[in-house]
Design an enzyme around this catalytic site. Structure first.
Site, PDB file in Angstrom:
ATOM      1  N   LYS A  54      14.368  48.141 -48.944  1.00 57.97           N
ATOM      2  CA  LYS A  54      14.608  47.855 -47.513  1.00 57.97           C
ATOM      3  C   LYS A  54      15.186  49.082 -46.801  1.00 57.97           C
ATOM      4  CE  LYS A  54      17.485  44.445 -48.247  1.00 57.97           C
ATOM      5  NZ  LYS A  54      17.550  44.354 -49.716  1.00 57.97           N
ATOM      6  N   ARG A 104      20.025  54.433 -59.082  1.00 58.42           N
ATOM      7  CA  ARG A 104      20.809  54.844 -57.912  1.00 58.42           C
ATOM      8  C   ARG A 104      22.290  54.988 -58.289  1.00 58.42           C
ATOM      9  NH1 ARG A 104      20.549  51.379 -52.455  1.00 58.42           N
ATOM     10  NH2 ARG A 104      21.684  49.871 -53.717  1.00 58.42           N
ATOM     11  N   ARG A 127      24.190  39.813 -57.385  1.00 57.02           N
ATOM     12  CA  ARG A 127      23.497  40.022 -56.103  1.00 57.02           C
ATOM     13  C   ARG A 127      22.131  39.331 -56.115  1.00 57.02           C
ATOM     14  NH1 ARG A 127      23.898  46.381 -55.983  1.00 57.02           N
ATOM     15  NH2 ARG A 127      22.568  46.303 -54.142  1.00 57.02           N
ATOM     16  N   ARG A 147      20.588  37.512 -43.951  1.00 56.78           N
ATOM     17  CA  ARG A 147      20.619  37.196 -45.379  1.00 56.78           C
ATOM     18  C   ARG A 147      20.901  35.716 -45.622  1.00 56.78           C
ATOM     19  NH1 ARG A 147      21.892  42.826 -47.146  1.00 56.78           N
ATOM     20  NH2 ARG A 147      21.601  42.936 -49.386  1.00 56.78           N
ATOM     21  N   ARG A 197      27.134  54.194 -56.327  1.00 53.71           N
ATOM     22  CA  ARG A 197      27.561  53.013 -55.564  1.00 53.71           C
ATOM     23  C   ARG A 197      28.181  51.992 -56.514  1.00 53.71           C
ATOM     24  NH1 ARG A 197      23.465  50.558 -51.079  1.00 53.71           N
ATOM     25  NH2 ARG A 197      24.104  48.570 -52.009  1.00 53.71           N
TER      26      ARG A 197
HETATM   27  P1  B4P Z   1      16.935  49.768 -51.349  1.00 51.58           P
HETATM   28  O1  B4P Z   1      16.257  48.520 -51.706  1.00 51.58           O
HETATM   29  O2  B4P Z   1      16.438  50.473 -50.151  1.00 51.58           O
HETATM   30  O3  B4P Z   1      18.478  49.356 -51.331  1.00 51.58           O
HETATM   31  P2  B4P Z   1      19.321  48.740 -50.172  1.00 51.58           P
HETATM   32  O4  B4P Z   1      18.661  48.760 -48.854  1.00 51.58           O
HETATM   33  O5  B4P Z   1      20.582  49.485 -50.268  1.00 51.58           O
HETATM   34  O6  B4P Z   1      19.482  47.200 -50.483  1.00 51.58           O
HETATM   35  P3  B4P Z   1      20.649  46.388 -51.061  1.00 51.58           P
HETATM   36  O7  B4P Z   1      20.219  44.988 -50.847  1.00 51.58           O
HETATM   37  O8  B4P Z   1      20.866  46.833 -52.461  1.00 51.58           O
HETATM   38  O9  B4P Z   1      22.033  46.721 -50.319  1.00 51.58           O
HETATM   39  P4  B4P Z   1      22.677  46.475 -48.877  1.00 51.58           P
HETATM   40  O10 B4P Z   1      23.241  47.775 -48.485  1.00 51.58           O
HETATM   41  O11 B4P Z   1      21.745  45.838 -47.908  1.00 51.58           O
HETATM   42  O12 B4P Z   1      16.846  50.879 -52.475  1.00 51.58           O
HETATM   43  C1  B4P Z   1      17.377  50.762 -53.770  1.00 51.58           C
HETATM   44  C2  B4P Z   1      17.064  52.008 -54.593  1.00 51.58           C
HETATM   45  O13 B4P Z   1      15.694  52.024 -54.929  1.00 51.58           O
HETATM   46  C3  B4P Z   1      17.327  53.338 -53.886  1.00 51.58           C
HETATM   47  O14 B4P Z   1      17.929  54.233 -54.773  1.00 51.58           O
HETATM   48  C4  B4P Z   1      15.949  53.847 -53.480  1.00 51.58           C
HETATM   49  O15 B4P Z   1      15.861  55.248 -53.467  1.00 51.58           O
HETATM   50  C5  B4P Z   1      15.081  53.269 -54.603  1.00 51.58           C
HETATM   51  N1  B4P Z   1      13.714  52.983 -54.174  1.00 51.58           N
HETATM   52  C6  B4P Z   1      13.331  52.445 -52.989  1.00 51.58           C
HETATM   53  N2  B4P Z   1      11.990  52.294 -52.961  1.00 51.58           N
HETATM   54  C7  B4P Z   1      11.526  52.738 -54.180  1.00 51.58           C
HETATM   55  C8  B4P Z   1      10.216  52.837 -54.766  1.00 51.58           C
HETATM   56  N3  B4P Z   1       9.108  52.451 -54.116  1.00 51.58           N
HETATM   57  N4  B4P Z   1      10.120  53.333 -56.024  1.00 51.58           N
HETATM   58  C9  B4P Z   1      11.226  53.724 -56.701  1.00 51.58           C
HETATM   59  N5  B4P Z   1      12.473  53.670 -56.200  1.00 51.58           N
HETATM   60  C10 B4P Z   1      12.630  53.181 -54.932  1.00 51.58           C
HETATM   61  O16 B4P Z   1      23.845  45.402 -49.178  1.00 51.58           O
HETATM   62  C11 B4P Z   1      24.950  45.693 -50.013  1.00 51.58           C
HETATM   63  C12 B4P Z   1      25.958  44.531 -49.984  1.00 51.58           C
HETATM   64  O17 B4P Z   1      26.518  44.388 -48.637  1.00 51.58           O
HETATM   65  C13 B4P Z   1      25.413  43.140 -50.290  1.00 51.58           C
HETATM   66  O18 B4P Z   1      25.369  42.893 -51.689  1.00 51.58           O
HETATM   67  C14 B4P Z   1      26.449  42.248 -49.556  1.00 51.58           C
HETATM   68  O19 B4P Z   1      27.635  42.106 -50.296  1.00 51.58           O
HETATM   69  C15 B4P Z   1      26.754  43.029 -48.302  1.00 51.58           C
HETATM   70  N6  B4P Z   1      25.907  42.649 -47.147  1.00 51.58           N
HETATM   71  C16 B4P Z   1      24.983  43.467 -46.532  1.00 51.58           C
HETATM   72  N7  B4P Z   1      24.372  42.805 -45.545  1.00 51.58           N
HETATM   73  C17 B4P Z   1      24.877  41.546 -45.532  1.00 51.58           C
HETATM   74  C18 B4P Z   1      24.621  40.389 -44.735  1.00 51.58           C
HETATM   75  N8  B4P Z   1      23.685  40.397 -43.790  1.00 51.58           N
HETATM   76  N9  B4P Z   1      25.322  39.249 -45.001  1.00 51.58           N
HETATM   77  C19 B4P Z   1      26.257  39.227 -45.946  1.00 51.58           C
HETATM   78  N10 B4P Z   1      26.554  40.281 -46.736  1.00 51.58           N
HETATM   79  C20 B4P Z   1      25.869  41.440 -46.540  1.00 51.58           C
END
Ligand code: B4P
Length: 204
Positions: A26, A140, A157, A101, A146
């Site tokens: 995402k 990552r 998660r 979410r 992280r």
């Molecule tokens: P991403 O999937 O891009 O990770 P993310 O956006 O950080 O999603 P995530 O759900 O983990 O965390 P968020 O910050 O939203 O990428 C993951 C890895 O994969 C990266 O290293 C990337 O380089 C790699 N990658 C991507 N595409 C690839 C591909 N095609 N091939 C290989 N590698 C690839 O949320 C973190 C925390 O915040 C949540 O757990 C929650 O506690 C809180 N939170 C955030 N939003 C919330 C909400 N709306 N409500 C309640 N809590 C919330």
């Protein structure tokens, strides 16, 4: 030609939701979409991490929950998103990354956008196998360090995602706004899949 230009000018701003489990790409893809379509990239995860880094009251609450892989309470996240949307005028579109979410967040987003004279254009759901999600997040952890990218928190998660977030896709499906994309493969290939889809939706 003239009417086509006029139609383009008066067209509503695009508001795109990127949906999917942790590690589905995402954040990675939202950055690219925001650049390509001149949208504001709104990542609730990034906003929360900033609050944690600044050791605000909100950040302290969020930190403990994020460490455990739990969702931060709806009212906190909805308030943050509302403030962010209010910073921009009616012409600005958004790409929402990690929000909504929960179904309650999805309903609140509809309400917030409607108050700003906007609506969701489409919701793009990235589908990736569980083993690949875990592999990416652990990778990552090694690169960015992280704290929530460890094996136990990742399992939590994913559990939270299945229980609380997956129902959001049904909410958008019932509004005919949900599109699924194969999120496996090279980042560039997935970007192309997504932009081909968005271009098709916008041109309709
Ligand atoms: P991403 O999937 O891009 O990770 P993310 O956006 O950080 O999603 P995530 O759900 O983990 O965390 P968020 O910050 O939203 O990428 C993951 C890895 O994969 C990266 O290293 C990337 O380089 C790699 N990658 C991507 N595409 C690839 C591909 N095609 N091939 C290989 N590698 C690839 O949320 C973190 C925390 O915040 C949540 O757990 C929650 O506690 C809180 N939170 C955030 N939003 C919330 C909400 N709306 N409500 C309640 N809590 C919330």
């Amino acid at each position: 030609m003239c009417s086509k230009i006029l139609l383009y000018i008066i067209k509503m701003p695009q508001n795109i939701v990127l949906f999917g489990p942790p590690g589905s790409g995402k954040g990675t893809q939202a950055t690219r979409i925001a650049q390509r379509y001149s949208l504001v990239h709104l990542s609730t995860g990034d906003i929360l991490r900033k609050e944690v880094a600044n050791q605000t009251e909100l950040g302290k609450v969020a930190f403990a929950l994020m460490q455990e892989g739990k969702l931060v309470p709806d009212e906190i996240v909805i308030g943050m998103v509302g403030n962010k949307i209010a910073e921009y005028d009616a012409r600005q579109g958004f790409v929402f990354d990690g929000f909504p979410r929960t179904v309650l967040q999805a309903k609140a987003l509809d309400e917030l956008l409607s108050q700003a004279g906007k609506s969701i254009t489409c919701v793009i759901s990235l589908e990736v196998a569980k083993e690949e999600l875990i592999h990416r997040l652990l990778l990552r952890k090694g690169i960015e360090g992280r704290e929530d990218d460890n094996q136990q928190t990742i399992e939590n998660r994913l559990e939270e995602y299945h229980q609380k977030t997956l129902p959001v896709s049904e909410y958008y499906k019932s509004q005919n706004k949900l599109y699924t994309i194969d999120g496996n493969g090279e980042i560039e290939t997935i970007s192309e899949r997504i932009s081909n889809l968005i271009d098709k939706i916008i041109s309709n």
